[in-house]
Scaffold this active site. Sequence first.
Site, PDB file in Angstrom:
ATOM      1  N   HIS A 110       0.823  -1.210   0.000  1.00  7.91           N
ATOM      2  CA  HIS A 110       0.000   0.000   0.000  1.00  7.91           C
ATOM      3  C   HIS A 110       0.857   1.258   0.000  1.00  7.91           C
ATOM      4  CE1 HIS A 110      -3.523  -2.499   1.318  1.00  7.91           C
ATOM      5  NE2 HIS A 110      -3.933  -1.835   0.255  1.00  7.91           N
ATOM      6  N   ARG A 139      22.081   4.066 -25.689  1.00  6.51           N
ATOM      7  CA  ARG A 139      23.387   4.210 -25.030  1.00  6.51           C
ATOM      8  C   ARG A 139      23.378   3.306 -23.799  1.00  6.51           C
ATOM      9  NH1 ARG A 139      22.419   9.978 -26.366  1.00  6.51           N
ATOM     10  NH2 ARG A 139      24.164  10.750 -27.597  1.00  6.51           N
ATOM     11  N   ARG A 174      23.895   0.216 -28.751  1.00  8.79           N
ATOM     12  CA  ARG A 174      25.304   0.557 -28.944  1.00  8.79           C
ATOM     13  C   ARG A 174      26.099  -0.043 -27.799  1.00  8.79           C
ATOM     14  NH1 ARG A 174      27.286   6.705 -28.703  1.00  8.79           N
ATOM     15  NH2 ARG A 174      26.984   6.379 -26.481  1.00  8.79           N
ATOM     16  N   GLU A 229      32.128   8.570 -36.447  1.00  7.42           N
ATOM     17  CA  GLU A 229      32.325   9.667 -35.497  1.00  7.42           C
ATOM     18  C   GLU A 229      33.661  10.382 -35.674  1.00  7.42           C
ATOM     19  OE1 GLU A 229      30.341   8.499 -31.389  1.00  7.42           O
ATOM     20  OE2 GLU A 229      31.335   6.768 -32.287  1.00  7.42           O
ATOM     21  N   ASN A 241      27.933  14.438 -32.894  1.00 15.18           N
ATOM     22  CA  ASN A 241      28.536  15.092 -31.720  1.00 15.18           C
ATOM     23  C   ASN A 241      30.054  14.915 -31.762  1.00 15.18           C
ATOM     24  OD1 ASN A 241      25.878  15.362 -30.996  1.00 15.18           O
ATOM     25  ND2 ASN A 241      25.911  13.717 -29.504  1.00 15.18           N
ATOM     26  N   ASP A 242      30.461  13.674 -31.922  1.00 17.12           N
ATOM     27  CA  ASP A 242      31.899  13.411 -31.981  1.00 17.12           C
ATOM     28  C   ASP A 242      32.494  13.799 -33.326  1.00 17.12           C
ATOM     29  OD1 ASP A 242      32.891  12.521 -29.469  1.00 17.12           O
ATOM     30  OD2 ASP A 242      31.679  10.708 -29.681  1.00 17.12           O
ATOM     31  N   ARG A 265      34.026  19.015 -27.335  1.00 11.59           N
ATOM     32  CA  ARG A 265      32.574  19.237 -27.318  1.00 11.59           C
ATOM     33  C   ARG A 265      32.056  19.707 -25.967  1.00 11.59           C
ATOM     34  NH1 ARG A 265      30.302  13.050 -28.143  1.00 11.59           N
ATOM     35  NH2 ARG A 265      28.604  13.488 -26.716  1.00 11.59           N
ATOM     36  N   CYS A 323      22.483   9.964 -35.531  1.00 10.98           N
ATOM     37  CA  CYS A 323      21.996   9.884 -34.150  1.00 10.98           C
ATOM     38  C   CYS A 323      22.644  10.919 -33.242  1.00 10.98           C
ATOM     39  CB  CYS A 323      22.177   8.477 -33.595  1.00 10.98           C
ATOM     40  SG  CYS A 323      23.901   7.989 -33.455  1.00 10.98           S
TER      41      CYS A 323
HETATM   42  C1  PEP Z   1      27.708  11.200 -31.196  1.00 11.97           C
HETATM   43  O1  PEP Z   1      28.931  11.226 -30.982  1.00 11.97           O
HETATM   44  O2  PEP Z   1      27.132  11.947 -31.986  1.00 11.97           O
HETATM   45  C2  PEP Z   1      26.865  10.256 -30.454  1.00 11.97           C
HETATM   46  C3  PEP Z   1      25.607  10.080 -30.765  1.00 11.97           C
HETATM   47  O3  PEP Z   1      27.449   9.583 -29.426  1.00 11.97           O
HETATM   48  P1  PEP Z   1      27.673  10.219 -27.975  1.00 11.97           P
HETATM   49  O4  PEP Z   1      26.996  11.554 -27.945  1.00 11.97           O
HETATM   50  O5  PEP Z   1      27.065   9.249 -27.034  1.00 11.97           O
HETATM   51  O6  PEP Z   1      29.163  10.291 -27.910  1.00 11.97           O
HETATM   52 MG    MG Z   2      29.902   9.689 -29.822  1.00  6.64          MG
END
Ligand code: PEP
Ligand code: MG
Length: 587
Positions: free
Chosen positions: A189, A296, A332, A431, A454-455, A465, A502
Amino acid sequence: MFFKGVPASHGIAIGSAFLLKVEELRHAKRLLESSEQAELEVKRFQVAISSVRHDLENIADTMEDVVEGRQILEFLLLLLQDPTIKRDVESRILGGLVNAEYAVSTAIRGVMDKFEVMADPYIRERVADVRDVGRRVIEKLTGTEKDVLDKLQEPVVLVAKDLDPSETAGLKPGQILAFVTDMGGRTSHTTILARALGIPAVVGLQKITTEINPRDVLIVDGIHGHVIVNPTEDELRYYAGVKKKFQKAEKLLQKMNQEPAVTEDGVRIELAANIELPYEVELVNKLGADGIGLFRTEFLRLIQENGENEEDHFTIYDTVASRMKPKPVIIRTYDMGGDKFRTGLNSAPEANPFLGYRAVRIGLDRPQEFSIQLRAILRASVHGNIRLMFPMVTHVEQLRRLRDLLEKVKDELRADEIAFDNDMQVGIMVETPATVIALDLMLPYADFVSIGTNDLTQYSLAVDRGNPRVADLYDSFHPAVLRQIDTVVRLCHSQGKWVGVCGSMAGNPLAVPLLIGFGVDELSVAPSLIPDVKKMIGVVTTYAAREMAEKSLVTETGLGVRALVHSYVIGKYPEILLDENDWKTGG
Ligand code: PEP
Ligand code: MG
């Protein structure tokens, strides 16, 4: 310190511990600055004693007919006023310049230790009474009694052995950030009430009350049933992000939209979601995403304190795959290192972590450990919708070794007669510029590609970054990045492989027309961005997108590219999502 219990009520809370009804005697030591302060502590102690005496006498009065009860209480009263114990506590405060709670807890534990070794069983059993008295005094001193919940100065995480349903019902969400208990289960509960009140809770933690001290900082993850005591900076940062995400997602549920993503001229675009935690699947489904484009898995490292555990991996992959079925889920493999979870690695500090020991470099260096994750992914692949993706692959020989390792794990599963999807797609993330330039040599070993912008942006422009001092140089709209995306898409399509994006660029509304224009097959974005991206897809025609993409390749600056897209979408897309300050900068 990490604890795993039963996730009783969803949500994430970060706050300091407030111990309620905890029998064990422990209290954090606080050093006083002067003997005047120590005198005040002694006074506080004396007030606490008389207040407890008052309580005990009141209880005794209600036990008129229960003789044994009265006797016990009289004994407790005697103990409470025992001059030796009193003197001991006072000299600890004055001599050691410590707070009263700490002095009482150490003095009482000393008495208990003495009682425990007594030959006479009657005296031995009095240990519980000593503890009871000590606890009552400490509760007075710290204000950890039930009724003081109303007087709390700031919101806390409640820690208790157990909570009765009536107590739980009285908790105020603003005041109690979360609660964690030793006892309890998913359907009690108390749990049901916590959910109704929207208070995150983890129960069934068994002995957590003996491990937590008042004012310890706690992270309560009511989604997975995790409690982290006195977290590291890394963990705090990580969970602050998760908390934000959770709150955002909760809000979003109200404006969800199950429709598929279709361009203005009727072309269907695959729109998938990036997730970090399994619970996000629910939201992803409600938002009508076409799959998980990036799962991730680094968080698994956080919850596995004693090394890798195949079952932990498997349970999570299995849950995500079955809930998303038949939509695809791209898992991943660990992308540890760089900016992520260095603390769990036990490796020497590096001058350039982003260029160092990270992702599959670690996996290949520790194949035994890495195989555990691969094995769990393969086992979960029986659902038929799992795809595997390797991050940060820069060398063809790495990719060959990764595929060999995967085959080895498959062979082991076959030998153990454990089923898996033999046709599971295996892809790589793009990447680094090296991966782009040598992609033709890698594609024979990959079924698909996902561009991690991103990378890719960081490595292409040599801009960290995460470094705010160079943030103005970090730009995924830079021609060098856009040209690489164009190259990758063309090459993949010429080889019959599909390609997704991604990185966070895919979730930037202004980048969406460009990526569609380059012919990217799938966009994978944070769940909370799905409605925005879907909206953007809906206002673009594929023809205009192609035109913009072509023009972007010969535009000198990232700002110029943004202006190009901005002038096209303005008037078609909500201005608020193209905030002046936002659209001109950032990746
Ligand atoms: C990227 O590098 O764009 C990516 C999706 O991986 P992370 O941001 O987890 O490094
Ligand atoms: Mg990355």
